[in-house]
Every structure is written in structure tokens, then in C-alpha cells.
Scaffold this motif. Structure first.
Motif, PDB file in Angstrom:
ATOM      1  N   LEU A 157      -4.301   8.369   2.120  1.00 22.33           N
ATOM      2  CA  LEU A 157      -5.073   8.052   3.329  1.00 22.33           C
ATOM      3  C   LEU A 157      -5.050   6.555   3.613  1.00 22.33           C
ATOM      4  CD1 LEU A 157      -8.173  10.401   2.906  1.00 22.33           C
ATOM      5  CD2 LEU A 157      -6.484  10.489   4.751  1.00 22.33           C
ATOM      6  N   ILE A 158      -5.221   5.747   2.566  1.00 20.44           N
ATOM      7  CA  ILE A 158      -5.179   4.289   2.747  1.00 20.44           C
ATOM      8  C   ILE A 158      -3.834   3.864   3.318  1.00 20.44           C
ATOM      9  CG2 ILE A 158      -5.146   2.085   1.512  1.00 20.44           C
ATOM     10  CD1 ILE A 158      -7.215   3.287  -0.419  1.00 20.44           C
ATOM     11  N   SER A 159      -2.748   4.386   2.743  1.00 18.22           N
ATOM     12  CA  SER A 159      -1.409   4.049   3.213  1.00 18.22           C
ATOM     13  C   SER A 159      -1.198   4.511   4.653  1.00 18.22           C
ATOM     14  CB  SER A 159      -0.363   4.689   2.293  1.00 18.22           C
ATOM     15  OG  SER A 159       0.941   4.443   2.762  1.00 18.22           O
ATOM     16  N   TRP A 160      -1.628   5.724   4.964  1.00 22.50           N
ATOM     17  CA  TRP A 160      -1.499   6.297   6.314  1.00 22.50           C
ATOM     18  C   TRP A 160      -2.175   5.403   7.339  1.00 22.50           C
ATOM     19  CZ3 TRP A 160      -3.325  12.010   7.520  1.00 22.50           C
ATOM     20  CH2 TRP A 160      -2.890  12.377   8.798  1.00 22.50           C
ATOM     21  N   ILE A 161      -3.395   5.006   7.077  1.00 21.88           N
ATOM     22  CA  ILE A 161      -4.163   4.185   8.021  1.00 21.88           C
ATOM     23  C   ILE A 161      -3.531   2.805   8.182  1.00 21.88           C
ATOM     24  CG2 ILE A 161      -6.388   3.039   8.387  1.00 21.88           C
ATOM     25  CD1 ILE A 161      -7.674   5.476   6.946  1.00 21.88           C
ATOM     26  N   GLN A 162      -3.114   2.203   7.071  1.00 24.82           N
ATOM     27  CA  GLN A 162      -2.510   0.869   7.137  1.00 24.82           C
ATOM     28  C   GLN A 162      -1.222   0.879   7.946  1.00 24.82           C
ATOM     29  OE1 GLN A 162      -3.711  -1.940   6.213  1.00 24.82           O
ATOM     30  NE2 GLN A 162      -5.167  -1.656   4.578  1.00 24.82           N
ATOM     31  N   TYR A 163      -0.382   1.884   7.740  1.00 27.29           N
ATOM     32  CA  TYR A 163       0.870   1.962   8.503  1.00 27.29           C
ATOM     33  C   TYR A 163       0.610   2.225   9.981  1.00 27.29           C
ATOM     34  CZ  TYR A 163       4.216   1.599   4.695  1.00 27.29           C
ATOM     35  OH  TYR A 163       4.985   1.120   3.664  1.00 27.29           O
ATOM     36  N   PHE A 164      -0.444   2.960  10.267  1.00 26.70           N
ATOM     37  CA  PHE A 164      -0.770   3.232  11.675  1.00 26.70           C
ATOM     38  C   PHE A 164      -1.144   1.940  12.395  1.00 26.70           C
ATOM     39  CE2 PHE A 164      -3.898   4.395  14.993  1.00 26.70           C
ATOM     40  CZ  PHE A 164      -3.052   5.111  15.825  1.00 26.70           C
ATOM     41  N   PHE A 165      -1.951   1.105  11.744  1.00 21.25           N
ATOM     42  CA  PHE A 165      -2.323  -0.170  12.359  1.00 21.25           C
ATOM     43  C   PHE A 165      -1.107  -1.087  12.488  1.00 21.25           C
ATOM     44  CE2 PHE A 165      -6.789   0.791  10.979  1.00 21.25           C
ATOM     45  CZ  PHE A 165      -7.339   0.788  12.248  1.00 21.25           C
ATOM     46  N   LEU A 166      -0.204  -1.049  11.499  1.00 18.33           N
ATOM     47  CA  LEU A 166       1.020  -1.841  11.589  1.00 18.33           C
ATOM     48  C   LEU A 166       1.893  -1.342  12.735  1.00 18.33           C
ATOM     49  CD1 LEU A 166       2.922  -4.011  10.521  1.00 18.33           C
ATOM     50  CD2 LEU A 166       3.786  -2.344   8.849  1.00 18.33           C
ATOM     51  N   TYR A 167       1.948  -0.028  12.905  1.00 19.09           N
ATOM     52  CA  TYR A 167       2.721   0.553  14.013  1.00 19.09           C
ATOM     53  C   TYR A 167       2.174   0.068  15.359  1.00 19.09           C
ATOM     54  CZ  TYR A 167       3.948   4.031  17.550  1.00 19.09           C
ATOM     55  OH  TYR A 167       4.350   4.649  18.706  1.00 19.09           O
ATOM     56  N   LEU A 168       0.853   0.083  15.516  1.00 22.70           N
ATOM     57  CA  LEU A 168       0.247  -0.361  16.772  1.00 22.70           C
ATOM     58  C   LEU A 168       0.577  -1.827  17.045  1.00 22.70           C
ATOM     59  CD1 LEU A 168      -3.307   1.284  16.620  1.00 22.70           C
ATOM     60  CD2 LEU A 168      -1.305   2.052  17.909  1.00 22.70           C
ATOM     61  N   TYR A 209       0.829  -1.203   0.000  1.00 20.91           N
ATOM     62  CA  TYR A 209       0.000   0.000   0.000  1.00 20.91           C
ATOM     63  C   TYR A 209       0.866   1.257   0.000  1.00 20.91           C
ATOM     64  CZ  TYR A 209       0.642  -1.487   4.897  1.00 20.91           C
ATOM     65  OH  TYR A 209       1.178  -1.956   6.069  1.00 20.91           O
ATOM     66  N   GLY A 210       2.038   1.186   0.627  1.00 25.19           N
ATOM     67  CA  GLY A 210       2.951   2.317   0.585  1.00 25.19           C
ATOM     68  C   GLY A 210       3.515   2.528  -0.803  1.00 25.19           C
TER      69      GLY A 210
END
Length: 249
Positions: free
Chosen positions: A212-223, A155-156
Motif C-alpha cells: 500500500l505504501i509503495s502503491w500510494i507513493q508511485y501514484f503521487f509520483l505519477y501525478l 519504497y518500491g
């Protein structure tokens, strides 16, 4: 508590030693990264300043686009040299994504300044900046625990490709679009304004959606990675070169 703090501080120092070694500073791929960032600065100056050569008032735009193409080419070349001639380094794997983000940032700034009549450009830039600043925080937070995102995710890569595609298109075609469909001045009409906004808004909306899709996906991966405990860094990792780092795009 004191021992824990000392351990964390020492671990962070070891991480810095791993990524910033003197012998890596002047490796050819890293020098190309420095050169790429200088080219991006020159691109902004040529694109935003009025430059006329032999009566051609678009000369600055053409020169700027040529510089951007050269900068993009050095991005390919430095990776090729690093892989082919064993010039990989931890510093290089850190510098390369920084140079890429710097290029994206400058392109967005150039578009925002050049085409300030289109709010969609500001929205795209705002989402881009929010995503990048969040990722910087997440990178630092994970690095303190000796974790990384583990390289670029699909996604990135898609978001980065679409952002480049849209922004380069607007950089090159934008001046011709606003000339053919004026949004200001005596030649502007409701029809020309509508068409120009439709082109810019459609392009920017598509890029913004993927950001936005990339931002959200990376945030969940970070968590997910955050839930894992910190990893101790070994002496061997401090001197290891060419390991894949946080190139998340």
C-alpha cells in the motif's frame, strides 16, 4: 488538431521502435528472461498438483521451491551478463520487470489456491493486483509522453523485498504450519486455528502494508510526472540500448 494527433502517433511509433528491435530478441539476458517465465509456470504446476516421489507427499513442494530459487538466480545472472558482456538492451530493460511481476503474480496465485482458508492471503493478493494494474496504466500513460518513473524507488524496492520474503516463507513453511496447526478436519481446534491464522495474518498484513505504501507513493509520483508536458523522442533514442526504464517493483 490533425497535426497534433499525427505527431502523437508518430512519437508513439518511435517509442515502440526504441524498445522492440529484432537484434535484441535473442540476446542471452533476454533468453534468460523467457526461461525464467517458463520456470515460474512449471513452479505453479509442481506446487499445486499432488506429486509424490518415493512415498514423499511433499516432493512437489520441494521441486517447486527449487524451481523458484533457480528462477530467482536467473534474475541475477541475466543482469550480470548484460552488464559484463555489453548485452544491455531496451527490450531487456522492459522484459526484466515484466518477468519479475509475473513471478510475483504466480506466487500470489499459488498461495491463494493452496491456503484458501486464510482470507489475509486474498487481501494481500488483491492489493498486489490493484497496485500492479495501476502501475501498468501509469507506465503506458507516461510512455506515450516519453516519460518513465526513472527506475526503482526505495519504497518500491522495500515493498518488493518484503513481498518476496513473506511469500517465499509462506510457500515453504505454509504446508508445515497447517499440518502442525490444522484449521480443518477432526484434528482442528480453536487453539490450532487461532495460531495458524495469527501466523498467516501477521505475515500477510506486513506485506500488504508495504504494498500500500509503495502503491500510494508511485501514484503521487505519477501525478507529478503527468503534469509535465510530453517529450519528443529523437532518432538517437530509438537505437540507444541499455537505458534504465520502468523497473519500479
Amino acid at each position: 488538431m490533425k497535426n497534433t494527433n499525427e505527431s502523437n502517433n508518430q512519437n508513439f511509433i518511435n517509442i515502440l521502435k526504441k524498445y522492440f528491435r529484432k537484434e535484441d530478441v535473442f540476446k542471452v539476458p533476454n533468453i534468460l528472461c523467457y526461461f525464467r517465465m517458463l520456470l515460474v509456470v512449471a513452479f505453479m504446476l509442481c506446487y499445486l498438483l499432488p506429486i509424490t516421489i518415493l512415498g514423499n507427499h511433499r516432493a512437489g513442494t520441494y521441486i517447486a521451491v527449487a524451481m523458484m530459487m533457480i528462477a530467482a538466480y536467473t534474475d541475477f545472472i541475466d543482469g550480470f551478463i548484460a552488464r559484463t558482456f555489453d548485452q544491455k538492451s531496451n527490450l531487456g530493460s522492459l522484459l526484466d520487470p515484466i518477468a519479475d511481476k509475473f513471478m510475483q503474480f504466480c506466487i500470489a496465485i499459488a498461495l491463494m489456491v493452496k491456503f484458501s482458508a486464510f482470507p489475509a492471503v486474498y487481501v494481500m493478493f488483491g492489493v498486489f493486483m490493484g497496485k500492479e494494474l495501476t502501475l501498468v496504466f501509469e507506465d503506458i500513460s507516461l510512455a506515450k509522453r516519453n516519460h518513465t518513473f526513472g527506475g526503482a524507488k526505495w519504497y518500491g524496492k522495500v515493498a518488493s523485498f518484503i513481498f518476496y520474503l513473506i511469500t517465499v516463507f509462506l510457500l515453504i513453511a505454509g504446508p508445515f504450519i497447517v499440518e502442525a496447526f490444522p484449521v480443518t478436519g477432526p484434528e482442528a481446534s480453536s487453539e490450532t486455528i487461532r495460531v495458524a491464522h495469527y501466523i498467516f495474518d501477521s505475515c500477510c498484513a506486513f506485506a500488504t502494508l508495504w504494498l500500500l505504501i509503495s502503491w500510494i507513493q508511485y501514484f503521487f509520483l505519477y501525478l507529478k510526472l503527468r503534469k509535465q508536458g510530453p517529450l519528443e523522442i529523437s532518432k538517437g533514442e530509438q537505437t540507444e540500448s541499455g537505458k534504465e526504464l520502468n523497473n519500479h517493483d
